[in-house]
Design a protein around this motif. Structure first.
Motif, PDB file in Angstrom:
ATOM      1  N   HIS A  66       0.837  -1.206   0.000  1.00 14.28           N
ATOM      2  CA  HIS A  66       0.000   0.000   0.000  1.00 14.28           C
ATOM      3  C   HIS A  66       0.869   1.251   0.000  1.00 14.28           C
ATOM      4  O   HIS A  66       1.565   1.547   0.972  1.00 14.28           O
ATOM      5  N   HIS A  68       1.427   5.372  -2.303  1.00 17.56           N
ATOM      6  CA  HIS A  68       0.939   6.378  -3.264  1.00 17.56           C
ATOM      7  C   HIS A  68       2.212   7.055  -3.787  1.00 17.56           C
ATOM      8  O   HIS A  68       2.650   8.058  -3.211  1.00 17.56           O
ATOM      9  N   HIS A 216      -9.142   1.917   1.097  1.00 15.07           N
ATOM     10  CA  HIS A 216      -8.757   2.255   2.469  1.00 15.07           C
ATOM     11  C   HIS A 216      -9.905   1.791   3.362  1.00 15.07           C
ATOM     12  O   HIS A 216     -11.072   2.030   3.046  1.00 15.07           O
ATOM     13  N   HIS A 254      -4.944  -0.607   5.962  1.00 18.36           N
ATOM     14  CA  HIS A 254      -5.062  -0.153   7.356  1.00 18.36           C
ATOM     15  C   HIS A 254      -5.874  -1.098   8.252  1.00 18.36           C
ATOM     16  O   HIS A 254      -5.291  -1.775   9.078  1.00 18.36           O
ATOM     17  N   ASP A 305       2.413   2.981   3.041  1.00 17.19           N
ATOM     18  CA  ASP A 305       1.585   4.139   2.745  1.00 17.19           C
ATOM     19  C   ASP A 305       2.480   5.144   2.020  1.00 17.19           C
ATOM     20  O   ASP A 305       3.676   4.920   1.862  1.00 17.19           O
TER      21      ASP A 305
HETATM   22 ZN   LIG Z   1      -3.179   5.237   1.733  1.00 15.23          ZN
END
Ligand SMILES: [Zn+2]
Length: 437
Positions: A66, A68, A216, A254, A305
């Motif tokens: 996960h 970005h 998410h 998460h 993340d």
């Molecule tokens: Zn995220």
């Protein structure tokens, strides 16, 4: 090109440490032997690179399920804020000013960082699809790039949004390209940035297209509790499930505030959870109950993340933090053993991405490998290599990272990325944006 790792300690399929010889031919592991294959007269040394294993440990590559990547532009930009304030006052205004020309080097920089720390594949949720795909293609890394919907409008329909056609186009253009390195997933940002029409429609669309999904899920306590208020008492997990969204394999990031009933659903539907211990701690979101999820049979992997809330793409950091926080959360030092932690970072990640025959060292598996230098003072003595790897190793101990049998990083050198260029372009873009905000 073949590579023979000679006289090397390696992490075998059952996570035991073995010593021997590992042969990589083309993109796969073709032999794991105790005896030196060079002693066999039939073995041709031609075109075989020999890498000596002294003071090194060969292991399956790490998965970051996960992140970005274009958000690398925001590394260190905004600190000390909770998720909601951080997103609304700092992240969203910054992101509005990011251009495709900025997103490309930022994506390449993120990939360079991952390769440096032994990541062979990542799952990314963002836009700038052409740029992200280009960065994956040229760098040689593997990725599941997701694209989709974040909507503030409770009445908006997926059919009326440009994303539907864009996802189709992306799947047509990129899915399973680059020899299968690049996959496309569909995303719904979260329960709070979507509505039931969208959740249902994106789930159906993913099924039609045969792609995975990424969301998410229950990242913060307020998100989880407010969702129950909005959705007739359903938790976000129950809400997504009630709309049929988990019919396709999904990676849910998460899951910090998920409840035991949610874990049963996640396990039954084969949903993978991306555990992001550093980001969750840093944003004050909490500690995900991964021991409970693992006991319920949920496939849990690790994610960083985006580095705006981490601030690295370093799975070694997540490994260590996950192993510590699992114990701290439940007041039980026996939880999340080094073997379990390594499974999270490797084979479980591969499973979440739908990559069969990957994430483990075995004959026929993809040669996605890393060679760790174990000679550092912090790695001595060696009572147990796995303990050292989880609790003592640093990401910078990675000496070499291979994806599909190709060396992409080795001893300070990136083979496919001009790190100096992408770092300076990213820095310039970041300061250009920060200056006008
Ligand atoms: Zn995220």
């Amino acid at each position: 090109m073949s590579i023979l790792f000679a006289n090397v300690d390696y992490i075998a399929e059952d996570f035991s440490i073995k010593h021997g010889f590992v042969l990589v031919e083309d993109s796969t592991i073709s032999a794991l032997t105790e005896d030196d294959p060079r002693a066999n007269p039939a073995f041709s040394k031609e075109g075989v690179r020999i890498i000596e294993g002294k003071n090194r440990l060969l292991m399956p590559g790490l998965y970051n399920i996960h992140t970005h990547i274009p958000m690398t532009l925001l590394r260190g930009y905004a600190e000390g804020l909770s998720l909601h304030d951080w997103l609304n006052t700092k992240v969203f205004p910054f992101e509005e000013l990011v251009t495709p020309e900025m997103a490309l080097p930022a994506s390449e920089l993120a990939i360079a960082e991952m390769l440096r720390f032994g990541v062979v594949s990542f799952s990314d949720m963002y836009n700038f699809n052409k740029e992200r795909a280009e960065a994956v293609r040229t760098s040689g890394i593997k990725a599941n790039l997701s694209y989709g919907v974040a909507s503030f409008d409770p009445e908006e329909r997926y059919e009326d949004m440009p994303q539907k056609a864009e996802v189709e186009e992306l799947v047509r253009t990129y899915h399973n390209t680059c020899d299968g390195r690049l996959k496309i997933d569909a995303y719904v940002h979260s329960e709070y940035l979507s509505n039931p029409y969208i959740v249902e429609a994106v789930g159906e669309h993913a099924q039609e297209l045969g792609v995975h999904t990424h969301i998410h899920l229950s990242e913060t306590q307020s998100e989880h509790e407010e969702a129950k208020g909005r959705r007739g008492g359903l938790t976000p997990t129950q809400y997504f499930d009630s709309l049929g969204f988990f019919a396709q394999p999904c990676t849910a990031a998460h899951a910090v505030w998920t409840e035991p009933e949610d874990w049963q659903i996640l396990a039954a539907r084969g949903v993978s959870v991306a555990h992001n211990p550093c980001s969750n701690a840093k944003l004050g979101s909490g500690i995900a109950p991964i021991s409970g999820m693992l006991a319920a049979g949920v496939n849990v992997g690790l994610g960083t993340d985006g580095v705006a809330s981490n601030n690295n793409h370093n799975i070694f950091k997540e490994l260590y933090t996950a192993a510590l926080l699992a114990k701290a959360r439940e007041l039980d030092a026996s939880l999340l053993t080094p073997t379990q932690a390594l499974a999270l970072a490797t084979v479980n990640g591969a499973r979440s991405q739908g990559r069969a025959n990957a994430g483990l060292l075995k004959v026929g598996a993809a040669a996605d490998l890393l060679l760790v230098d174990t000679s550092g003072p912090w790695m001595q003595p060696t009572h147990n290599q796995l303990n050292n790897l989880v609790y003592s190793a640093q990401g910078t101990d990675v000496y070499m990272t291979l994806v599909d049998g190709k060396v992409l990083y080795e001893d300070g050198e990136w083979k496919t990325i001009d790190v100096e260029r992408v770092a300076s372009q990213t820095s310039k873009a970041a300061s250009d944006i920060a200056r006008v905000l």
